[in-house]
Design a protein around this motif. Structure first.
Motif, PDB file in Angstrom:
ATOM      1  N   ALA A   9     -53.825  -0.181 -15.811  1.00  0.00           N
ATOM      2  CA  ALA A   9     -52.683   0.717 -15.702  1.00  0.00           C
ATOM      3  C   ALA A   9     -51.852   0.505 -14.442  1.00  0.00           C
ATOM      4  O   ALA A   9     -50.635   0.687 -14.464  1.00  0.00           O
ATOM      5  CB  ALA A   9     -53.159   2.167 -15.781  1.00  0.00           C
ATOM      6  N   ASP A  44     -58.050   1.961 -15.615  1.00  0.00           N
ATOM      7  CA  ASP A  44     -57.773   2.139 -17.041  1.00  0.00           C
ATOM      8  C   ASP A  44     -57.172   0.860 -17.614  1.00  0.00           C
ATOM      9  O   ASP A  44     -56.142   0.382 -17.139  1.00  0.00           O
ATOM     10  CB  ASP A  44     -56.796   3.289 -17.272  1.00  0.00           C
ATOM     11  N   VAL A  46     -55.065  -1.175 -20.297  1.00  0.00           N
ATOM     12  CA  VAL A  46     -53.962  -0.859 -21.206  1.00  0.00           C
ATOM     13  C   VAL A  46     -53.708  -1.968 -22.216  1.00  0.00           C
ATOM     14  O   VAL A  46     -53.013  -1.755 -23.202  1.00  0.00           O
ATOM     15  CB  VAL A  46     -52.658  -0.525 -20.440  1.00  0.00           C
ATOM     16  N   ALA A  77     -59.899   2.498 -22.733  1.00  0.00           N
ATOM     17  CA  ALA A  77     -58.477   2.227 -22.535  1.00  0.00           C
ATOM     18  C   ALA A  77     -57.636   3.343 -23.141  1.00  0.00           C
ATOM     19  O   ALA A  77     -56.933   3.150 -24.114  1.00  0.00           O
ATOM     20  CB  ALA A  77     -58.114   0.881 -23.139  1.00  0.00           C
ATOM     21  N   GLY A  79     -54.949   4.591 -22.319  1.00  0.00           N
ATOM     22  CA  GLY A  79     -53.506   4.351 -22.287  1.00  0.00           C
ATOM     23  C   GLY A  79     -53.038   3.251 -23.214  1.00  0.00           C
ATOM     24  O   GLY A  79     -51.847   3.022 -23.364  1.00  0.00           O
ATOM     25  N   SER A  80     -53.952   2.546 -23.867  1.00  0.00           N
ATOM     26  CA  SER A  80     -53.528   1.455 -24.744  1.00  0.00           C
ATOM     27  C   SER A  80     -52.994   2.007 -26.053  1.00  0.00           C
ATOM     28  O   SER A  80     -53.304   3.123 -26.452  1.00  0.00           O
ATOM     29  CB  SER A  80     -54.679   0.485 -25.029  1.00  0.00           C
TER      30      SER A  80
END
Length: 90
Positions: A9, A44, A46, A77, A79-80
């Motif tokens: 991230a 994190d 992504v 992940a 945020g992916s």
């Protein structure tokens, strides 16, 4: 043999390699090292990508996550944009 990279991230990138192996059952995929680096640094993930040689056809393949890497993306992940596909039955 192949290599992988995961983007985290904050914009960083971690890399990993998958070495040719004699016993496939105990092998680790290319992404393993990169995911472990991100996880141990509390970053994190992504995105993830893998490249490997296709010696039979003399080309390099760029592959999306598969197998255990899909599970890691789903777990580590948040945020992916990748999400597991629903299984279909025939």
């Amino acid at each position: 043999m192949g290599a992988a990279a995961v983007r985290v991230a904050d914009g960083g990138v971690f890399t990993g390699v998958g070495l040719d192996k004699l016993h496939g059952a105990v092998a680790l995929c290319q992404e393993t090292g990169a995911f472990v680096q991100a996880y141990t640094r509390d970053r994190d993930v992504v995105a993830s990508v893998c490249a490997c040689r296709d010696l039979e056809h003399g080309r390099v393949l760029i592959l999306p996550p598969w197998g255990i890497s899909q599970e890691w993306l789903a777990l580590w992940a948040p945020g992916s944009k990748w999400r597991p596909r629903a299984r279909t039955t025939r």
